[in-house]
Design an enzyme around this catalytic site. Structure first.
Site, PDB file in Angstrom:
ATOM      1  N   ASP A 148       0.819  -1.199   0.000  1.00 26.85           N
ATOM      2  CA  ASP A 148       0.000   0.000   0.000  1.00 26.85           C
ATOM      3  C   ASP A 148       0.864   1.266   0.000  1.00 26.85           C
ATOM      4  O   ASP A 148       1.871   1.324   0.726  1.00 26.85           O
ATOM      5  CB  ASP A 148      -0.870  -0.018   1.268  1.00 26.85           C
ATOM      6  CG  ASP A 148      -1.964   1.016   1.253  1.00 26.85           C
ATOM      7  OD1 ASP A 148      -2.808   0.972   0.354  1.00 26.85           O
ATOM      8  OD2 ASP A 148      -1.981   1.889   2.160  1.00 26.85           O
TER       9      ASP A 148
ATOM     10  N   GLU B 223       1.752   0.071  -4.787  1.00 27.91           N
ATOM     11  CA  GLU B 223       0.795   1.122  -5.125  1.00 27.91           C
ATOM     12  C   GLU B 223       1.520   2.457  -5.040  1.00 27.91           C
ATOM     13  O   GLU B 223       2.042   2.808  -3.985  1.00 27.91           O
ATOM     14  CB  GLU B 223      -0.387   1.108  -4.155  1.00 27.91           C
ATOM     15  CG  GLU B 223      -1.477   2.064  -4.599  1.00 27.91           C
ATOM     16  CD  GLU B 223      -2.398   2.509  -3.480  1.00 27.91           C
ATOM     17  OE1 GLU B 223      -3.531   2.878  -3.779  1.00 27.91           O
ATOM     18  OE2 GLU B 223      -1.982   2.514  -2.298  1.00 27.91           O
TER      19      GLU B 223
HETATM   20  O1  TEU Z   1      -4.897   4.196  -1.277  1.00 27.41           O
HETATM   21  C1  TEU Z   1      -4.013   5.231  -1.530  1.00 27.41           C
HETATM   22  C2  TEU Z   1      -4.525   6.464  -2.157  1.00 27.41           C
HETATM   23  O2  TEU Z   1      -3.881   7.486  -2.072  1.00 27.41           O
HETATM   24  C3  TEU Z   1      -5.770   6.522  -2.901  1.00 27.41           C
HETATM   25  O3  TEU Z   1      -6.101   5.464  -3.665  1.00 27.41           O
HETATM   26  C4  TEU Z   1      -6.865   7.022  -2.029  1.00 27.41           C
HETATM   27  O4  TEU Z   1      -7.545   6.022  -1.357  1.00 27.41           O
HETATM   28  C5  TEU Z   1      -7.899   7.797  -2.793  1.00 27.41           C
HETATM   29  O5  TEU Z   1      -7.586   7.883  -4.101  1.00 27.41           O
HETATM   30  C6  TEU Z   1      -8.008   9.166  -2.206  1.00 27.41           C
HETATM   31  O6  TEU Z   1      -8.698   9.979  -3.091  1.00 27.41           O
HETATM   32  C7  TEU Z   1      -4.510   3.168  -0.439  1.00 27.41           C
HETATM   33  C8  TEU Z   1      -5.624   2.164  -0.307  1.00 27.41           C
HETATM   34  O7  TEU Z   1      -5.871   1.579  -1.548  1.00 27.41           O
HETATM   35  C9  TEU Z   1      -6.815   2.847   0.279  1.00 27.41           C
HETATM   36  O8  TEU Z   1      -7.951   2.015   0.337  1.00 27.41           O
HETATM   37  C10 TEU Z   1      -6.436   3.342   1.652  1.00 27.41           C
HETATM   38  O9  TEU Z   1      -7.479   4.094   2.179  1.00 27.41           O
HETATM   39  C11 TEU Z   1      -5.167   4.190   1.612  1.00 27.41           C
HETATM   40  O10 TEU Z   1      -4.136   3.623   0.830  1.00 27.41           O
HETATM   41  C12 TEU Z   1      -4.608   4.356   2.999  1.00 27.41           C
HETATM   42  O11 TEU Z   1      -4.074   3.166   3.456  1.00 27.41           O
END
Ligand code: TEU
Length: 545
Positions: free
Chosen positions: A198, A247
């Site tokens: 993540d 990610e």
């Molecule tokens: O997401 C990271 C992130 O910055 C984005 O995808 C965010 O959730 C969204 O676009 C904001 O507009 C990851 C995870 O996939 C997400 O579900 C979590 O909430 C986030 O990290 C924190 O751990």
């Protein structure tokens, strides 16, 4: 286990909370996933990416981990997870765990210890800063508000790039890194086959200074990030047969080449999100926007070319648990005919690209946004924060609901639609979030019966990837980039050429005069002849070189 190049894999993402509930408590669980493994085997996928199943207060549905070694009770037990891994392996399906090591929940033991006193050995696991006049910097949390939270007990602020209950870990501290490697190794020994990391490009924070914008430039692809990832690799999964994907938030092609070029021994592959911001007017997520088709093509192709040339590896995807449903977004869910046509064409356009395709649960049957009508139906912390913020800015409730209908992360988090029974067969209890009301028509049972369904297109595409090296190893040649409706490209590998044409509009389109479509059809959606392609039609042709 079947031995094959991991680069030929297709990954299926499961959001356990919304997948399949076997206890009747309204939330999905690990046993529920086991029940559906035969279905996933039928679909033909190679990996399951399991979003976080660890112990968590669930303020961000598991992305706020309070114990990395325990399974969240709501999802089941460690034994259930063991069984899931075993049963998956028996079906030649590998398990990729989602692990959140940029931050922990504030319920994590480390954080609880850290706030006991300034002298706590765990204090330096996080970023605590004292400041006389309000927060140490003006950085914004990605979920709204300032990114620093004041802790009364020790009279200092801690950094949280996401929710206030998600405190950022200090990777500059070698003890933190060693502790995290131990956790990763624990799950490797347990028998998992890969990891999705993540927001892993945010782990190296630079200087804590005020920003002219929201602070991103200080911690995105930060100063020591490549060093940390190499070290992670060497201390954990490096030299093991494991697929990893990072990610990457607001990243660049250059960094992503570095993250994923095997010579550097960091990660196997990268997610980036630039192509999913083409409906953010002026970069603003919380505003209604139409997709900019030219921008979409340009971004996708720049990444295809840039990553390929740099020897890196892309993850390719339209959907995940943070994104609205693609058929409602870049396709058209306003009629059954358009939904089916656009879902299939979007699938074809994506699955012919270079990289590892990801399918998010329900995408394979063309699930849509639920089109919620009231704020009571939303659950996501980011959406609820945005709602309150926009309200405080004077926007009408109706207008904000229209924005959420388009942008909320809950659009993808409604229950998986299995059949036409109540709650779409997801739960016998009361679901934690409402089911989209089209489940009686759009569900797995129905899709299995209909050989023309979206599901059968996905199954065929997965099979094509397994059978044809051109999709994995071939290079890509963008074509007709200025065209207003058509997404066209060619793949080339050894003596083979495949031509891909996808119509992203609901209208019939005249093909460019000089586009020769003679050859053998590999897969087709809608009608195509030398002159015209139907609305949301698509075709893949093996052409003479
Ligand atoms: O997401 C990271 C992130 O910055 C984005 O995808 C965010 O959730 C969204 O676009 C904001 O507009 C990851 C995870 O996939 C997400 O579900 C979590 O909430 C986030 O990290 C924190 O751990």
């Amino acid at each position: 286990m079947k031995e094959q190049d991991w680069r030929k894999s297709v990954v299926y993402q499961i959001y356990p909370k919304s997948f399949n509930d076997t206890t009747g408590n309204g939330e999905g669980d690990l046993k529920g996933i086991i029940e559906k493994l035969d279905y996933l085997q039928f679909l033909g996928i190679d990996y399951i990416w399991l979003t976080p199943i660890y112990e968590s207060p669930m303020n961000d549905n598991g992305y706020d981990i309070s114990n990395y070694l325990k399974v969240n009770e709501n999802f089941g037990t460690l034994d259930d997870f063991k069984l899931l891994v075993k049963e998956a392996h028996q079906r030649n399906i590998k398990i990729m765990m989602d692990i959140v090591i940029n931050h922990t929940s504030t319920e994590h033991q480390w954080f609880k210890e850290a706030i006991k006193s300034k002298d706590s050995p765990y204090r330096d696991y996080y970023f605590f800063r004292s400041s006389e006049e309000g927060p140490p910097t003006n950085w914004e949390s990605k979920f709204g508000g300032n990114a620093w939270k004041y802790d009364e007990q020790t009279d200092e602020y801690y950094l949280h790039l996401f929710d206030v209950t998600q405190a950022d870990l200090n990777w500059d501290n070698p003890d933190v890194r060693q502790a995290l490697y131990k956790i990763v190794n624990h799950w490797i020994d347990f028998g998992v086959d890969g990891f999705r990391f993540d927001v892993i490009n945010l782990i190296s924070k630079g200087e804590f200074k005020d920003s002219k914008k929201i602070g991103k430039e200080f911690y995105t692809d930060g100063p020591r990030v490549h060093e940390f990832l190499h070290e992670l690799n060497q201390n954990t999964f490096g030299n093991k047969d494991m697929m990893t994907v990072g990610e990457m938030s607001s990243t660049t092609i250059d960094h992503c080449v570095k993250y994923s070029n095997p010579n550097r021994q960091e990660l196997s592959s990268v997610f980036n999100f630039h192509h999913l911001k083409v409906d953010y007017p002026d970069g603003e997520k919380w505003a209604k926007g139409k997709m900019d088709f030219h921008q979409l093509k340009e971004i996708l192709m720049n990444w295809q070319l840039g990553i390929y040339e740099g020897g890196g590896w892309n993850a390719i995807f339209w959907c995940n648990h943070d994104q609205p449903r693609v058929v409602s977004r870049f396709g058209d869910d306003s009629s059954e005919e358009l939904r089916q046509a656009s879902a299939k064409t979007l699938a074809i356009a994506l699955h012919m690209l270079q990289g590892t395709p990801y399918i998010y649960q329900g995408e394979e049957i063309g699930m849509t946004n639920p089109h919620f009508k009231s704020i009571e139906e939303y659950r996501d912390i980011e959406s609820l924060n945005a709602f309150h913020y926009l309200k405080s800015q004077g926007y009408s409730e109706q207008h904000i609901l229209e924005i959420l209908d388009q942008k909320s992360r809950d659009n993808s988090r409604t229950p998986m639609q299995w059949d036409d029974s109540e709650n779409a067969g997801f739960t016998s209890g009361e679901s934690w979030i409402a089911t989209a009301d089209n489940y009686q028509k759009i569900n797995v049972e129905q899709a299995m019966k209909d050989s023309e369904s979206v599901l059968h297109t996905y199954k065929a595409l997965i099979n094509l990837r397994h059978q044809n090296d051109i999709l994995t190893y071939g290079n890509i040649e963008p074509m007709y980039m200025d065209h207003n409706q058509l997404f066209v490209y060619r793949r080339h590998y050894r003596h083979q050429t495949w031509l891909i044409i996808a119509n992203f509009s609901k209208d019939e389109v005249t093909l460019p005069d000089d586009l020769d479509i003679s050859g053998d059809t590999i897969i087709q959606n809608g009608t195509v002849n030398q002159h015209k392609i139907s609305g949301f039609g698509a075709i893949v042709i093996e052409t003479a070189k």
